[in-house]
Design an enzyme around this catalytic site. Structure first.
Site, PDB file in Angstrom:
ATOM      1  N   TRP A   1     -11.949   1.063  -6.637  1.00  0.00           N
ATOM      2  CA  TRP A   1     -11.945   0.362  -5.353  1.00  0.00           C
ATOM      3  C   TRP A   1     -11.993   1.360  -4.199  1.00  0.00           C
ATOM      4  O   TRP A   1     -12.784   1.212  -3.258  1.00  0.00           O
ATOM      5  CB  TRP A   1     -10.706  -0.533  -5.229  1.00  0.00           C
ATOM      6  CG  TRP A   1     -10.813  -1.506  -4.091  1.00  0.00           C
ATOM      7  CD1 TRP A   1     -11.224  -2.805  -4.168  1.00  0.00           C
ATOM      8  CD2 TRP A   1     -10.541  -1.252  -2.702  1.00  0.00           C
ATOM      9  NE1 TRP A   1     -11.220  -3.381  -2.908  1.00  0.00           N
ATOM     10  CE2 TRP A   1     -10.806  -2.452  -1.993  1.00  0.00           C
ATOM     11  CE3 TRP A   1     -10.113  -0.136  -1.988  1.00  0.00           C
ATOM     12  CZ2 TRP A   1     -10.644  -2.563  -0.616  1.00  0.00           C
ATOM     13  CZ3 TRP A   1      -9.954  -0.243  -0.609  1.00  0.00           C
ATOM     14  CH2 TRP A   1     -10.209  -1.440   0.060  1.00  0.00           C
TER      15      TRP A   1
ATOM     16  N   TYR B   1     -14.881   1.729  -1.400  1.00  0.00           N
ATOM     17  CA  TYR B   1     -14.576   1.523   0.018  1.00  0.00           C
ATOM     18  C   TYR B   1     -14.919   2.770   0.830  1.00  0.00           C
ATOM     19  O   TYR B   1     -15.420   2.678   1.963  1.00  0.00           O
ATOM     20  CB  TYR B   1     -13.103   1.149   0.197  1.00  0.00           C
ATOM     21  CG  TYR B   1     -12.763   0.740   1.609  1.00  0.00           C
ATOM     22  CD1 TYR B   1     -13.193  -0.486   2.114  1.00  0.00           C
ATOM     23  CD2 TYR B   1     -12.029   1.576   2.449  1.00  0.00           C
ATOM     24  CE1 TYR B   1     -12.890  -0.874   3.415  1.00  0.00           C
ATOM     25  CE2 TYR B   1     -11.722   1.200   3.749  1.00  0.00           C
ATOM     26  CZ  TYR B   1     -12.155  -0.022   4.225  1.00  0.00           C
ATOM     27  OH  TYR B   1     -11.864  -0.393   5.512  1.00  0.00           O
TER      28      TYR B   1
ATOM     29  N   ASP C   1     -12.744  -6.684  -6.258  1.00  0.00           N
ATOM     30  CA  ASP C   1     -11.848  -6.823  -5.112  1.00  0.00           C
ATOM     31  C   ASP C   1     -11.131  -8.175  -5.188  1.00  0.00           C
ATOM     32  O   ASP C   1     -11.719  -9.188  -5.574  1.00  0.00           O
ATOM     33  CB  ASP C   1     -12.665  -6.733  -3.820  1.00  0.00           C
ATOM     34  CG  ASP C   1     -11.842  -7.025  -2.581  1.00  0.00           C
ATOM     35  OD1 ASP C   1     -11.056  -6.153  -2.183  1.00  0.00           O
ATOM     36  OD2 ASP C   1     -11.982  -8.130  -2.026  1.00  0.00           O
TER      37      ASP C   1
END
Length: 282
Positions: free
Chosen positions: A218, A222, A238
């Site tokens: 993640w 990001y 997510d």
């Protein structure tokens, strides 16, 4: 004053609100009508202020005297932060129904990839507000206060954070492993193993990021989204995305999102920020 152009529509209220929620005290100031922050480019230091002119589709940029010698670099950083190169007609055309509700959404970038990496790590498993507070504490301890603007601090350099004591970072309110992850990231920036601009192979670069301590899938995704302003990143695992696709596995969500290539980063934003959106039947 300098002027940058952008193509309408542009949802400045949303963009400034997004940045305001994440603003780092003493580094950034965000209001309804402007964004200001400290900035360092090489040895040059100062404050940059960005003021959107909605009627003229321009962004006015004010640089303090210390940044004038590197004006071109500062303008490029502001353009990346506010995604000014985006052509919303092309993006929204590719997104179809998904882009219709909020056609002015842009991809918030950053002014420095290392800074964004620090912020991404500090944002793990805490609220947006807590992440901003933690980042402000790091900036207060390791940043450089501007002589001409003592209310502002420049974000800590990789050199400063690479030399940080992990216990001193932990004392700011983060787990020791997260402190060690920040120091590793700083060393990677110094060694050149953390790309400062978008790499040719984003997927491979994200996999490499996941070999860094404290960076999982993640966080790597990001970081690519905001640190590199990669336009085709999606986060099928997510939490909110999974809520928007009830009954679908991350693999199924990933396949569904293929329809939005090569603009999946924008699709991700729209799904995050469009209340009540539901996928078509796959």
């Amino acid at each position: 004053m300098y002027t940058l152009n952008w193509q309408p529509p542009y949802d400045w209220s949303w963009m400034l609100g997004f940045l305001a929620a994440r603003a780092v005290s003493s580094v950034e100031t965000v209001a309804d009508s402007y964004y200001a922050r400290s900035l360092a480019v090489g040895e040059y230091r100062g404050v940059v202020t960005a003021i959107p002119d909605i009627a003229r589709h321009t962004l006015h940029i004010n640089l303090s005297a210390g940044l004038e010698p590197v004006a071109a670099e500062c303008l490029a950083k502001m353009s990346r932060l506010f995604d000014l190169q985006c052509n919303p007609q092309i993006v929204n055309g590719a997104l179809g129904r998904l882009g219709a509700a909020r056609p002015g959404l842009r991809l918030p970038g950053c002014v420095d990839a290392f800074e964004q990496g620090v912020r991404a790590i500090l944002g793990q498993l805490v609220s947006v507000a807590m992440a901003a507070k933690l980042t402000a504490r790091v900036a207060q301890l390791y940043g450089e206060r501007l002589d001409d603007f003592p209310e502002y601090i420049c974000f800590p350099t990789p050199q400063r954070l690479a030399a940080a004591d992990p216990q001193a970072l932990k004392a700011l309110g983060m787990p020791l492993k997260r402190a060690e992850a920040l120091i590793h990231l700083a060393n990677a920036a110094l060694e050149g193993t953390l790309p400062m601009t978008i790499p040719g192979d984003v997927e491979q670069a994200m996999k490499t990021l996941q070999t860094f301590p404290g960076i999982g899938r993640w966080t790597a995704n990001y970081f690519a989204l905001r640190g590199w302003q990669a336009k085709d990143v999606f986060l099928p695992d997510d939490y909110l995305i999974k809520q928007r696709f009830p009954g679908m596995t991350p693999a199924q969500i990933r396949r569904y999102a293929e329809r939005w290539k090569p603009w999946r980063s924008y699709a991700l934003l729209h799904i995050w920020y469009t209340e009540g959106w539901q996928p078509d039947e796959a």
